[in-house]
Design a protein around this motif. Structure first.
Motif, PDB file in Angstrom:
ATOM      1  N   GLY A 252       2.948   8.823   1.977  1.00 11.89           N
ATOM      2  CA  GLY A 252       3.250   9.099   0.579  1.00 11.89           C
ATOM      3  C   GLY A 252       2.488  10.334   0.145  1.00 11.89           C
ATOM      4  N   THR A 253       1.727  10.226  -0.937  1.00 14.63           N
ATOM      5  CA  THR A 253       0.867  11.314  -1.396  1.00 14.63           C
ATOM      6  C   THR A 253      -0.538  10.760  -1.550  1.00 14.63           C
ATOM      7  N   ARG A 254      -1.464  11.642  -1.922  1.00 10.16           N
ATOM      8  CA  ARG A 254      -2.847  11.181  -2.100  1.00 10.16           C
ATOM      9  C   ARG A 254      -2.974  10.249  -3.304  1.00 10.16           C
ATOM     10  N   GLY A 255      -1.921  10.171  -4.145  1.00  5.91           N
ATOM     11  CA  GLY A 255      -1.961   9.316  -5.318  1.00  5.91           C
ATOM     12  C   GLY A 255      -0.959   8.179  -5.273  1.00  5.91           C
ATOM     13  N   THR A 256      -0.388   7.906  -4.081  1.00  8.60           N
ATOM     14  CA  THR A 256       0.586   6.818  -3.955  1.00  8.60           C
ATOM     15  C   THR A 256       0.321   6.056  -2.656  1.00  8.60           C
ATOM     16  N   TYR A 257       1.052   4.985  -2.474  1.00  9.80           N
ATOM     17  CA  TYR A 257       0.971   4.246  -1.217  1.00  9.80           C
ATOM     18  C   TYR A 257       1.642   5.039  -0.098  1.00  9.80           C
ATOM     19  N   SER A 258       1.280   4.721   1.133  1.00  2.00           N
ATOM     20  CA  SER A 258       2.015   5.121   2.327  1.00  2.00           C
ATOM     21  C   SER A 258       2.509   3.848   2.995  1.00  2.00           C
ATOM     22  N   ARG A 300      -8.615  15.285  -8.986  1.00  2.00           N
ATOM     23  CA  ARG A 300      -9.597  14.833  -7.993  1.00  2.00           C
ATOM     24  C   ARG A 300      -9.792  13.318  -8.007  1.00  2.00           C
ATOM     25  N   ARG A 301      -9.267  12.644  -9.014  1.00  2.00           N
ATOM     26  CA  ARG A 301      -9.245  11.182  -9.031  1.00  2.00           C
ATOM     27  C   ARG A 301      -7.836  10.752  -9.403  1.00  2.00           C
ATOM     28  N   THR A 302      -7.176  10.030  -8.521  1.00  2.00           N
ATOM     29  CA  THR A 302      -5.759   9.722  -8.690  1.00  2.00           C
ATOM     30  C   THR A 302      -5.575   8.508  -9.594  1.00  2.00           C
ATOM     31  N   PRO A 303      -4.347   8.281 -10.066  1.00  2.00           N
ATOM     32  CA  PRO A 303      -4.075   7.088 -10.881  1.00  2.00           C
ATOM     33  C   PRO A 303      -4.400   5.781 -10.153  1.00  2.00           C
ATOM     34  N   LEU A 304      -4.435   5.804  -8.816  1.00  2.00           N
ATOM     35  CA  LEU A 304      -4.792   4.605  -8.057  1.00  2.00           C
ATOM     36  C   LEU A 304      -6.296   4.395  -7.981  1.00  2.00           C
ATOM     37  N   GLY A 305      -7.046   5.374  -8.499  1.00  2.00           N
ATOM     38  CA  GLY A 305      -8.499   5.276  -8.451  1.00  2.00           C
ATOM     39  C   GLY A 305      -9.121   5.921  -7.237  1.00  2.00           C
TER      40      GLY A 305
END
Length: 380
Positions: A252-258, A300-305
């Motif tokens: 995915g991306t650094r801010g989502t699941y893979s 630098r801090r994604t919505p997923l934390g």
């Protein structure tokens, strides 16, 4: 095209598929749900031909994604982010002779290529400490030795300067034309594929050692930029992972699941599956929109934390999660078309792109960085 009407597929990418389909010897072109335009050829496509075309593989021969189990249960992301080694600095056999990462090397370095060894590169390459979030097929994950909440290290990188050197040697003489000596090209190509796989192991060993964990063998290591010769046909994959009964990490991306999937694609899909979310915006568009929409700290801090280690502000914006398609839709398309079965999802904890400055702030891109990013456009 293995994508639904709900998927974002640019017309330019479809046009590139038609251009490829018109090449001499081309038999079948399969577009994956992460399809997007590339430099001269579509990314997210598998292309079968009786003629070998090096430009359809591109310069990052051997680029792929490997997943390594991590023998730790609890980590503090902030501490992990500070302990990442400098993966822009190549390992040197003399200077770094005592580095424990060398333990994963068994035999000679492919092609004797030492430049960039143990480095991740730029563009969309990354190293990520992640956690198994949801187990979707417990039988399959058990066979891989994984369970919910286990830690894994994901490494996405390729053959660095070696693949670029191989492609340049061809294009300087033949441009986008076919390989004059397919056997010779394949010999160099295969060395670059082996180099990329070894480099992912070296990167993982460097990171795991820095985190106080032991180096491990990958449970998944799948290349998505390569050409295979089978049954008299050259199967080119550009941003498409082999899908004939193997396990693939669809990033995915650094801010989502893979998603870790069991791939079972047939000949109609050229035995291939998607390799990731796929870009929704060009790098230029992502820079223009991202600079107006996001601050550096927000990126630098994604919505997923999760945390992002990236000392290059331009790269930080270019690779923002909003620049990519929805990974959930890509996975849904693979399932809908019978190409793969999801086994587990991973959630990022720390994603490394390039080293931060000592004070923890992102540095502006220098000329060398900008040149590296320019060269990485169109890669996967």
């Amino acid at each position: 095209m293995f994508a639904s009407e709900r998927s974002w597929i640019e017309s330019d990418a479809v046009a590139q598929c038609h251009q490829v389909a018109a090449l001499d010897g081309m038999i079948h072109v399969a577009g994956m749900p992460d399809l997007h335009p590339g430099k001269g050829a579509p990314i997210g496509a598998a292309m079968a031909s009786t003629v070998l075309y090096p430009f359809l593989v591109g310069s990052d021969i051997g680029c792929g994604i490997a997943v390594f189990p991590v023998d730790r249960k609890r980590v503090v992301p902030e501490q992990v982010a500070r302990r990442f080694p400098d993966l822009d600095r190549a390992l040197d056999p003399d200077r770094d002779a005592d580095d424990p990462a060398w333990s994963v090397v068994d035999g000679d370095i492919p092609a004797g290529h030492l430049e960039g060894l143990g480095t991740v590169g730029r563009g969309n390459h990354f190293v990520e400490l992640a956690r198994i979030h949801t187990v979707l097929d417990s039988g399959h994950t058990a066979r891989l030795g994984l369970a919910a909440d286990d830690l894994v290290l994901i490494v996405h990188s390729g053959s660095r300067g070696l693949g670029e050197r191989i492609l340049r040697a061809h294009t300087e003489r033949h441009g986008a034309g076919p390989a004059e000596d397919p056997t010779g090209y394949l010999a160099s190509h295969d060395a670059a594929v082996r180099w990329g796989s070894l480099n992912r192991r070296l990167i993982a060993a460097r990171v795991l050692s820095a985190l106080g964990a032991r180096p491990t063998e990958p449970i998944v290591d799948m290349c998505h930029n390569l050409v295979e010769f089978r049954d008299g046909v050259y199967l080119h994959r550009k941003g498409a992972a082999p899908g004939d009964g193997r396990d693939v990490l669809v990033a995915g991306t650094r801010g989502t699941y893979s998603y870790l999937v069991a791939a079972h694609a047939g000949p109609e899909a050229n035995r291939s599956v998607a390799h990731g979310a796929g870009r929704k915006m060009s790098r230029a568009d992502a820079l223009r929109r991202g600079r107006a929409k996001h601050t550096v700290e927000e990126l630098r801090r994604t919505p997923l934390g999760s945390l992002v280690v990236c000392g290059d502000r331009q790269l930080l914006v270019e690779e923002a999660p909003t620049a990519y398609k929805r990974i959930e839709q890509v996975i849904a398309d693979l399932v809908e078309h019978g190409l793969a079965t999801p086994a587990a999802s991973t959630i990022p904890l720390v994603t490394y792109k390039t080293l931060d400055r000592p004070d923890g702030t992102a540095r502006p891109a220098g000329r060398r960085d900008r040149e590296q990013n320019r060269r990485s456009r169109g890669r996967s």
